[in-house]
Write an enzyme that holds these catalytic residues in place. Structure first.
Site, PDB file in Angstrom:
ATOM      1  N   GLY A  21       1.826   4.107  13.179  1.00 48.93           N
ATOM      2  CA  GLY A  21       0.408   3.844  13.370  1.00 48.93           C
ATOM      3  C   GLY A  21      -0.129   3.015  12.218  1.00 48.93           C
ATOM      4  O   GLY A  21       0.535   2.835  11.196  1.00 48.93           O
ATOM      5  N   SER A  22      -1.328   2.497  12.404  1.00 49.73           N
ATOM      6  CA  SER A  22      -1.922   1.693  11.341  1.00 49.73           C
ATOM      7  C   SER A  22      -3.428   1.787  11.406  1.00 49.73           C
ATOM      8  O   SER A  22      -4.000   2.112  12.459  1.00 49.73           O
ATOM      9  CB  SER A  22      -1.487   0.225  11.474  1.00 49.73           C
ATOM     10  OG  SER A  22      -1.905  -0.318  12.712  1.00 49.73           O
ATOM     11  N   LYS A  44       3.282   6.352   4.234  1.00 49.18           N
ATOM     12  CA  LYS A  44       2.066   5.549   4.384  1.00 49.18           C
ATOM     13  C   LYS A  44       2.115   4.424   3.367  1.00 49.18           C
ATOM     14  O   LYS A  44       2.249   4.660   2.171  1.00 49.18           O
ATOM     15  CB  LYS A  44       0.816   6.403   4.186  1.00 49.18           C
ATOM     16  CG  LYS A  44      -0.475   5.585   4.262  1.00 49.18           C
ATOM     17  CD  LYS A  44      -1.714   6.455   4.136  1.00 49.18           C
ATOM     18  CE  LYS A  44      -2.030   7.168   5.422  1.00 49.18           C
ATOM     19  NZ  LYS A  44      -3.379   7.796   5.381  1.00 49.18           N
ATOM     20  N   ASP A 116     -14.268  13.134   7.960  1.00 53.52           N
ATOM     21  CA  ASP A 116     -13.740  12.248   9.007  1.00 53.52           C
ATOM     22  C   ASP A 116     -12.853  13.025   9.964  1.00 53.52           C
ATOM     23  O   ASP A 116     -11.751  12.593  10.309  1.00 53.52           O
ATOM     24  CB  ASP A 116     -12.960  11.085   8.377  1.00 53.52           C
ATOM     25  CG  ASP A 116     -12.670   9.965   9.382  1.00 53.52           C
ATOM     26  OD1 ASP A 116     -13.350   9.914  10.435  1.00 53.52           O
ATOM     27  OD2 ASP A 116     -11.780   9.148   9.127  1.00 53.52           O
TER      28      ASP A 116
END
Length: 443
Positions: A21-22, A44, A116
């Site tokens: 993912g990014s 990451k 978040d």
């Protein structure tokens, strides 16, 4: 070492492979350690050009990137989990919310707000027995519940109204986000699903009470929890203390209640259920040893653990003996059924698979293979049972299916307990590791 523009970067000691993912600032890769264990990890990779100087404190980096090596979560994120299943049953959502609440309680006790929270930032350890892992603390802040901030952070769909409307908020915005996540898990989409940001902002700014869909029907506790979490006014929203103690999940997961239930089942003579409940309770008490700093309370927890381990050992012996007796009782009926299945090759083959499952179960470490064989056999036998005419063979086949289903359920529980996430490092130091592991592993 830096990577090329077309492939994953190169990092000494690891082989970076597929992109998981990014985001705006980072890309996550699946990777393997070059050492003998070939451990699978997630790395990451944060581009230095996307960060300011203050962001680089206490990090290791090369000329182009910063590398964070983390646990690999094979189950993906909660967003994908919900999307592939459309909605989650309340029972599943309840377990997930309890795990999320435990993570937030850990943060809350240290005055940390995540800021978040969303399904994309909640990872699953696996798909077989998923445990939630809270991720992406890029927006998190060290703040008490009433330390007000005004910087807009997070994702609009999960952003609390006070953050959007007043641009002034405190740690209670995390509680709103939890409500949105729970709503999405239960109903398949967040309460403010919109086709544009303008439409979304209008819905968030509205003063209308959020209505819960009539289907699927939820328990009163779950409805109450959702309404209290999705309260637009943070002053009227459920408090952190009430959230952590809400009956929407504590009645099934509170370790003290699990022990009470275990004792009750033990008194009723249901050794298997009592053993399972004791092990579930230990799954809460044991990690507490790692984080408890008060000496007196830590000793009290240790005493409880020893007590429950001792009883679990006794129950394990009872359950094991009982299951062996049931297996012997069903053997004679199984032999007769095989004699009557000689003219039914498909039935005979399915029964042979069941026999292989029994043999595999008796092997050390063969539980998962045995369970797979049981399930394969049962898939065939249930179809054959549906087409079998009334008679003695149908009666024997029905009995055999019931016995095999009981064995499969027993193995599922055994595997589940064996895979419990004990805090091994702490237990080894406390001298409790081996006893806990063996008590919650049926032989």
């Amino acid at each position: 070492m830096a990577g090329s523009s077309w492939g994953p970067p190169r990092l000494e000691g690891f082989i970076l492979t597929e992109r998981l993912g990014s985001g705006t600032y980072a890309t996550v890769y699946k990777a393997y350690a070059k050492k003998d264990t070939r451990e699978v990890v997630a790395i990451k990779c944060v581009a230095k050009k996307s960060l300011n100087k203050a962001s680089l404190k206490d990090f290791q980096w090369d000329s182009d990137n910063i590398y964070l090596i983390m646990e690999f979560c094979a189950g993906g994120d909660l967003s994908r989990f919900i999307r592939t299943r459309r909605i989650l049953p309340e029972k599943v959502a309840r377990v997930f919310m309890q795990q999320l609440a435990s993570a937030l309680q850990f943060l809350h006790e240290r005055n940390i707000a995540h800021l978040d929270l969303k399904p994309q930032n909640i990872l699953l350890s696996s798909l077989e027995k998923p445990h939630l892992k809270l991720a992406d603390f890029g927006f998190s802040q060290h703040m008490s519940p009433w330390d007000e901030k005004h910087v807009l952070r997070g994702s609009p769909l999960y952003m609390a109204p006070e953050m959007v409307c007043q641009r002034q908020y405190d740690a209670r915005v995390d509680l709103w986000s939890v409500g949105v996540i729970l709503y999405e898990a239960l109903f398949g989409q967040p309460p403010f699903a919109s086709r544009s940001f303008t439409e979304l902002e209008e819905k968030i700014r509205s003063n209308r009470v959020i209505e819960l869909p009539l289907r699927p029907q939820l328990s009163p506790d779950c409805q109450d929890l959702l309404r209290q979490l999705l309260e637009r006014d943070p002053g009227r929203r459920i408090s952190f203390q009430d959230f952590f103690a809400h009956p929407g999940w504590t009645w099934t997961t509170c370790p003290t209640i699990l022990v009470v239930q275990a004792v009750q089942k033990d008194q009723e003579g249901d050794a298997a259920a009592a053993l399972s409940l004791y092990c579930k309770a230990l799954d809460f008490f044991v990690p507490a040893l790692r984080y408890e700093v008060d000496t007196q309370r830590k000793e009290a927890i240790k005493a409880k653990v020893r007590q429950y381990v001792s009883r679990a050992e006794e129950l394990k012996a009872i359950v094991s003996s009982s299951n062996q007796a049931l297996l012997r009782q069903g053997a004679s009926a199984g032999v007769l059924l095989r004699e009557m299945a000689r003219d039914k090759p498909r039935l005979l083959a399915a029964l042979e698979v069941a026999s292989a499952a029994v043999a595999k179960e008796e092997e050390a470490g063969g539980e998962q293979d045995a369970l797979d064989l049981y399930q394969h056999s049962l898939g065939e036998l249930l179809l054959l049972l549906a087409g079998e005419p009334p008679g003695r063979r149908r009666e024997l086949l029905h009995t055999e299916v019931q016995n095999l289903m009981a064995r499969a359920e027993y193995l599922k529980e055994q595997i589940k307990m064996r895979e419990s996430h004990w805090e091994a490092e702490t237990l080894d130091k406390e001298g409790l590791s081996e006893s806990v592991r063996s008590s919650c592993t049926l032989q």
